[in-house]
Design a protein around this motif. Structure first.
Motif, PDB file in Angstrom:
ATOM      1  N   CYS A   1     -58.634 -31.279 -83.040  1.00  0.00           N
ATOM      2  CA  CYS A   1     -57.706 -32.077 -82.237  1.00  0.00           C
ATOM      3  C   CYS A   1     -58.023 -32.055 -80.741  1.00  0.00           C
ATOM      4  O   CYS A   1     -57.996 -33.105 -80.086  1.00  0.00           O
ATOM      5  N   ILE A   2     -58.295 -30.874 -80.209  1.00  0.00           N
ATOM      6  CA  ILE A   2     -58.542 -30.756 -78.767  1.00  0.00           C
ATOM      7  C   ILE A   2     -59.726 -31.623 -78.299  1.00  0.00           C
ATOM      8  O   ILE A   2     -59.634 -32.296 -77.259  1.00  0.00           O
ATOM      9  N   PRO A   3     -60.852 -31.652 -79.045  1.00  0.00           N
ATOM     10  CA  PRO A   3     -61.949 -32.533 -78.614  1.00  0.00           C
ATOM     11  C   PRO A   3     -61.537 -33.999 -78.513  1.00  0.00           C
ATOM     12  O   PRO A   3     -62.029 -34.722 -77.638  1.00  0.00           O
ATOM     13  N   VAL A   4     -60.630 -34.448 -79.387  1.00  0.00           N
ATOM     14  CA  VAL A   4     -60.143 -35.827 -79.313  1.00  0.00           C
ATOM     15  C   VAL A   4     -59.341 -36.036 -78.035  1.00  0.00           C
ATOM     16  O   VAL A   4     -59.504 -37.039 -77.329  1.00  0.00           O
ATOM     17  N   LEU A   5     -58.473 -35.076 -77.738  1.00  0.00           N
ATOM     18  CA  LEU A   5     -57.686 -35.172 -76.499  1.00  0.00           C
ATOM     19  C   LEU A   5     -58.591 -35.212 -75.275  1.00  0.00           C
ATOM     20  O   LEU A   5     -58.365 -35.998 -74.344  1.00  0.00           O
ATOM     21  N   GLU A   6     -59.610 -34.372 -75.259  1.00  0.00           N
ATOM     22  CA  GLU A   6     -60.545 -34.344 -74.121  1.00  0.00           C
ATOM     23  C   GLU A   6     -61.293 -35.661 -74.001  1.00  0.00           C
ATOM     24  O   GLU A   6     -61.434 -36.207 -72.885  1.00  0.00           O
ATOM     25  N   GLN A   7     -61.788 -36.151 -75.128  1.00  0.00           N
ATOM     26  CA  GLN A   7     -62.588 -37.376 -75.095  1.00  0.00           C
ATOM     27  C   GLN A   7     -61.777 -38.569 -74.615  1.00  0.00           C
ATOM     28  O   GLN A   7     -62.240 -39.347 -73.776  1.00  0.00           O
ATOM     29  N   ILE A   8     -60.568 -38.728 -75.142  1.00  0.00           N
ATOM     30  CA  ILE A   8     -59.759 -39.899 -74.808  1.00  0.00           C
ATOM     31  C   ILE A   8     -59.183 -39.802 -73.396  1.00  0.00           C
ATOM     32  O   ILE A   8     -59.149 -40.787 -72.648  1.00  0.00           O
ATOM     33  N   SER A   9     -58.728 -38.612 -73.019  1.00  0.00           N
ATOM     34  CA  SER A   9     -58.069 -38.447 -71.706  1.00  0.00           C
ATOM     35  C   SER A   9     -59.054 -38.270 -70.563  1.00  0.00           C
ATOM     36  O   SER A   9     -58.729 -38.566 -69.405  1.00  0.00           O
ATOM     37  N   GLY A  10     -60.245 -37.734 -70.866  1.00  0.00           N
ATOM     38  CA  GLY A  10     -61.196 -37.408 -69.810  1.00  0.00           C
ATOM     39  C   GLY A  10     -60.835 -36.133 -69.072  1.00  0.00           C
ATOM     40  O   GLY A  10     -61.468 -35.803 -68.063  1.00  0.00           O
ATOM     41  N   LEU A  11     -59.863 -35.386 -69.585  1.00  0.00           N
ATOM     42  CA  LEU A  11     -59.419 -34.145 -68.956  1.00  0.00           C
ATOM     43  C   LEU A  11     -60.054 -32.941 -69.631  1.00  0.00           C
ATOM     44  O   LEU A  11     -60.478 -33.003 -70.785  1.00  0.00           O
ATOM     45  N   THR A  12     -60.106 -31.823 -68.921  1.00  0.00           N
ATOM     46  CA  THR A  12     -60.730 -30.599 -69.426  1.00  0.00           C
ATOM     47  C   THR A  12     -59.675 -29.653 -69.984  1.00  0.00           C
ATOM     48  O   THR A  12     -58.694 -29.327 -69.310  1.00  0.00           O
ATOM     49  N   PHE A  13     -59.898 -29.216 -71.215  1.00  0.00           N
ATOM     50  CA  PHE A  13     -58.973 -28.322 -71.897  1.00  0.00           C
ATOM     51  C   PHE A  13     -58.885 -26.981 -71.184  1.00  0.00           C
ATOM     52  O   PHE A  13     -59.887 -26.402 -70.756  1.00  0.00           O
ATOM     53  N   ASN A  14     -57.672 -26.472 -71.051  1.00  0.00           N
ATOM     54  CA  ASN A  14     -57.343 -25.190 -70.418  1.00  0.00           C
ATOM     55  C   ASN A  14     -57.641 -25.147 -68.930  1.00  0.00           C
ATOM     56  O   ASN A  14     -57.564 -24.090 -68.308  1.00  0.00           O
ATOM     57  N   GLU A  15     -57.974 -26.300 -68.369  1.00  0.00           N
ATOM     58  CA  GLU A  15     -58.054 -26.431 -66.912  1.00  0.00           C
ATOM     59  C   GLU A  15     -57.095 -27.512 -66.427  1.00  0.00           C
ATOM     60  O   GLU A  15     -56.308 -27.291 -65.508  1.00  0.00           O
ATOM     61  N   GLU A  16     -57.174 -28.674 -67.100  1.00  0.00           N
ATOM     62  CA  GLU A  16     -56.329 -29.800 -66.689  1.00  0.00           C
ATOM     63  C   GLU A  16     -55.205 -30.103 -67.689  1.00  0.00           C
ATOM     64  O   GLU A  16     -54.254 -30.797 -67.344  1.00  0.00           O
ATOM     65  N   PHE A  17     -55.346 -29.639 -68.907  1.00  0.00           N
ATOM     66  CA  PHE A  17     -54.242 -29.719 -69.861  1.00  0.00           C
ATOM     67  C   PHE A  17     -54.330 -28.515 -70.795  1.00  0.00           C
ATOM     68  O   PHE A  17     -55.372 -27.845 -70.873  1.00  0.00           O
ATOM     69  N   PHE A  18     -53.217 -28.265 -71.516  1.00  0.00           N
ATOM     70  CA  PHE A  18     -53.120 -27.053 -72.331  1.00  0.00           C
ATOM     71  C   PHE A  18     -52.567 -27.416 -73.708  1.00  0.00           C
ATOM     72  O   PHE A  18     -52.093 -28.535 -73.926  1.00  0.00           O
ATOM     73  N   ALA A  19     -52.634 -26.490 -74.629  1.00  0.00           N
ATOM     74  CA  ALA A  19     -52.202 -26.787 -75.995  1.00  0.00           C
ATOM     75  C   ALA A  19     -51.496 -25.599 -76.621  1.00  0.00           C
ATOM     76  O   ALA A  19     -51.593 -24.461 -76.134  1.00  0.00           O
ATOM     77  N   GLY A  20     -50.800 -25.877 -77.706  1.00  0.00           N
ATOM     78  CA  GLY A  20     -50.136 -24.826 -78.469  1.00  0.00           C
ATOM     79  C   GLY A  20     -49.951 -25.270 -79.902  1.00  0.00           C
ATOM     80  O   GLY A  20     -50.175 -26.440 -80.244  1.00  0.00           O
ATOM     81  N   TYR A  21     -49.556 -24.331 -80.725  1.00  0.00           N
ATOM     82  CA  TYR A  21     -49.271 -24.632 -82.128  1.00  0.00           C
ATOM     83  C   TYR A  21     -48.007 -23.882 -82.519  1.00  0.00           C
ATOM     84  O   TYR A  21     -47.892 -22.667 -82.303  1.00  0.00           O
ATOM     85  N   SER A  22     -47.050 -24.634 -83.075  1.00  0.00           N
ATOM     86  CA  SER A  22     -45.787 -24.044 -83.522  1.00  0.00           C
ATOM     87  C   SER A  22     -45.427 -24.685 -84.857  1.00  0.00           C
ATOM     88  O   SER A  22     -44.824 -25.760 -84.894  1.00  0.00           O
ATOM     89  N   PRO A  23     -45.820 -24.074 -85.962  1.00  0.00           N
ATOM     90  CA  PRO A  23     -45.704 -24.738 -87.264  1.00  0.00           C
ATOM     91  C   PRO A  23     -44.274 -25.068 -87.661  1.00  0.00           C
ATOM     92  O   PRO A  23     -43.362 -24.274 -87.471  1.00  0.00           O
ATOM     93  N   GLU A  24     -44.124 -26.267 -88.214  1.00  0.00           N
ATOM     94  CA  GLU A  24     -42.807 -26.682 -88.705  1.00  0.00           C
ATOM     95  C   GLU A  24     -42.428 -25.856 -89.924  1.00  0.00           C
ATOM     96  O   GLU A  24     -43.281 -25.469 -90.714  1.00  0.00           O
ATOM     97  N   ARG A  25     -41.129 -25.638 -90.087  1.00  0.00           N
ATOM     98  CA  ARG A  25     -40.625 -24.916 -91.252  1.00  0.00           C
ATOM     99  C   ARG A  25     -39.444 -25.650 -91.872  1.00  0.00           C
ATOM    100  O   ARG A  25     -38.563 -25.040 -92.465  1.00  0.00           O
ATOM    101  N   ILE A  26     -39.453 -26.965 -91.721  1.00  0.00           N
ATOM    102  CA  ILE A  26     -38.371 -27.771 -92.274  1.00  0.00           C
ATOM    103  C   ILE A  26     -38.412 -27.726 -93.793  1.00  0.00           C
ATOM    104  O   ILE A  26     -39.476 -27.831 -94.405  1.00  0.00           O
ATOM    105  N   ASN A  27     -37.248 -27.574 -94.404  1.00  0.00           N
ATOM    106  CA  ASN A  27     -37.113 -27.609 -95.855  1.00  0.00           C
ATOM    107  C   ASN A  27     -36.245 -28.816 -96.198  1.00  0.00           C
ATOM    108  O   ASN A  27     -35.017 -28.739 -96.133  1.00  0.00           O
ATOM    109  N   PRO A  28     -36.867 -29.970 -96.543  1.00  0.00           N
ATOM    110  CA  PRO A  28     -36.093 -31.195 -96.750  1.00  0.00           C
ATOM    111  C   PRO A  28     -34.941 -31.004 -97.717  1.00  0.00           C
ATOM    112  O   PRO A  28     -35.074 -30.380 -98.771  1.00  0.00           O
TER     113      PRO A  28
END
Length: 441
Positions: free
Chosen positions: A147-174
């Motif tokens: 995912c991060i390479p896609v964000l970098e390619q499309i935005s032209g921004l550098t990961f962990n310098e110009e934008f940041f990311a996280g992961y917080s898994p969903e736990r929804i039980n429909p």
């Protein structure tokens, strides 16, 4: 990261307004300006009217949170939710939360297409200092490697310098009205210590059950994927027991009830394993394991057994029909339920379809009743019609009734009047007593 250290400054965008995204967006909208984005025009129009066909949100609360204008563009942004399918409406956000589905293809291989497309969407509007949080179930490494390479390619921004990311898994039980989004402890993670702290603080502000800050994004991804893999393996075990006990002429549910008297016995029951989590997540872990050169034995064995339960149930029903001198080819069969679980409208990856397809192979004619499922969605997904109502079910007509999903509406009825002479009732979920059902798992 300084622009994100104050929670009050967050402008949130939630990408994907389904079973996971909408409840989350509604909760965040209590405290923050939130823009909810979905590519489906009909979903946006439905939500703007305060309606939620997933039934995962209280429509009164939803209507109270809805805004008519984008709060991110207001002079003084206040809390509330604005829904849209216009990408440009996302541009002012500072926190992007991606909650799109992560299915498997027909060969049970992980399909990251929705995730990649969502990343491309966010990449077009991503700004300096922004944070992108993924909630979709993935294999360990997917966020940073796919995912991060896609964000970098499309935005032209550098990961962990110009934008940041996280992961917080969903736990929804429909369909679960007890374990709702705020009452389930949330695992969080971030790509830097500062991003992790910001993300954890963000979720803690709305999650009543609290949070657990994982040591890395990969740890959070791995934790999510094993939660449902563990359940899948446990259900596979009791499904195998059901097959064994059936050959031994022992009632499986009676055995499980007796075994459950021990304090540390795990109360799993046999049945179909579908939905967008338990029936899918193990394949994500297996794929990553195989890429690393390890062939997972137990995980895939459990998947094979659970994936075969629909055909097994159909064969058991056919054997009962033969024993009762019922015709097989041309037999009228009623299926009770098409959703993947009880008291829930979600039909995604429902394994009831496996029973239907197997019976069609025998030449049976199938009718389906389900008061929870959308007829339009079932026709679109499975090319099958639903009976109009439960009241429209013909009495004395069916050579077999298969109770596949334990909706409350079915549990409250006696299905025997629907059976033709010598017809059989097969109870997948143990809704009915042994004196009523001719067979059950």
């Amino acid at each position: 990261m300084t622009q994100h250290t104050e929670i009050q400054q967050h402008k949130i965008a939630v990408i994907g307004l389904g079973y996971v995204g909408l409840p989350l967006a509604v909760e965040f909208a209590k405290l923050y300006p939130v823009v909810g984005f979905d590519i489906k025009e009909e979903r946006i129009q439905e939500l703007r009217k305060g309606k939620d066909t997933t039934l995962e949100t209280d429509e009164t609360i939803l209507q109270g949170r809805l805004l008519q204008k984008n709060p991110h563009t207001a002079a003084k942004p206040g809390q509330g939710l604005y829904v849209t399918n216009d990408i440009e409406e996302l541009r002012r956000a500072t926190i992007y939360i991606i909650t799109v589905p992560t299915p498997t293809d027909k060969h049970n291989r992980p399909d990251l297409t929705p995730l990649i497309k969502a990343s491309e969407t966010v990449g077009t509007v991503l700004g300096i200092g922004d944070i992108v949080i993924y909630e979709s179930t993935v294999y360990p490494g997917a966020t940073e490697e796919d995912c991060i390479p896609v964000l970098e390619q499309i935005s032209g921004l550098t990961f962990n310098e110009e934008f940041f990311a996280g992961y917080s898994p969903e736990r929804i039980n429909p369909g679960d009205k007890q374990h709702t989004v705020t009452k389930i402890k949330k695992v969080t993670s971030g790509s830097t210590p500062e991003a992790a702290a910001t993300i954890d603080e963000l979720y803690r502000s709305v999650i009543e059950a609290g949070t657990h800050l994982a040591t890395s994004i990969k740890v959070a991804e791995a934790a999510k994927v094993i939660e449902n893999s563990q359940r899948d393996i446990n259900i596979a075990f009791v499904n195998e027991l059901a097959r064994i006990f059936n050959k031994l002429d022992i009632d499986t549910l009676d055995v499980l009830e007796a075994a459950a008297t021990k304090w540390n016995f795990l109360p799993f029951k046999p049945g179909l394993v579908g939905g967008h989590c338990i029936g899918v997540d193990p394949y994500y872990l297996a794929q990553k394991a195989q890429e690393a050169g390890y062939h997972p034995e137990i995980i895939l064995a459990g998947r094979r057994l659970n994936d075969g339960m629909g055909a097994y149930i159909a064969s058991q029903a056919v054997k009962l029909m033969i024993d009762n001198d019922c015709p097989i080819k041309g037999a009228n069969v009623l299926i009770l339920g098409i959703t993947f679980k009880e008291n829930c409208p979600d039909i995604r990856n429902s394994r009831v379809i496996d029973i239907i397809h197997e019976l069609q192979e025998y030449g049976c004619t199938i009718d389906i009743a389900d008061p929870w499922a959308s007829p339009e969605e079932v026709m679109h997904e499975y090319n099958l019609p639903l009976l109009p109502t439960i009241d429209s079910i013909q009495h004395g007509y069916y050579h077999a009734v298969i109770a596949a999903v334990s909706h409350n509406e079915f549990a409250a009825l006696d299905p025997r009047p629907w059976l033709a002479q010598q017809g059989i009732l097969y109870d997948v979920k143990g809704m009915y007593g042994k004196d009523i059902a001719d067979g059950r798992l």
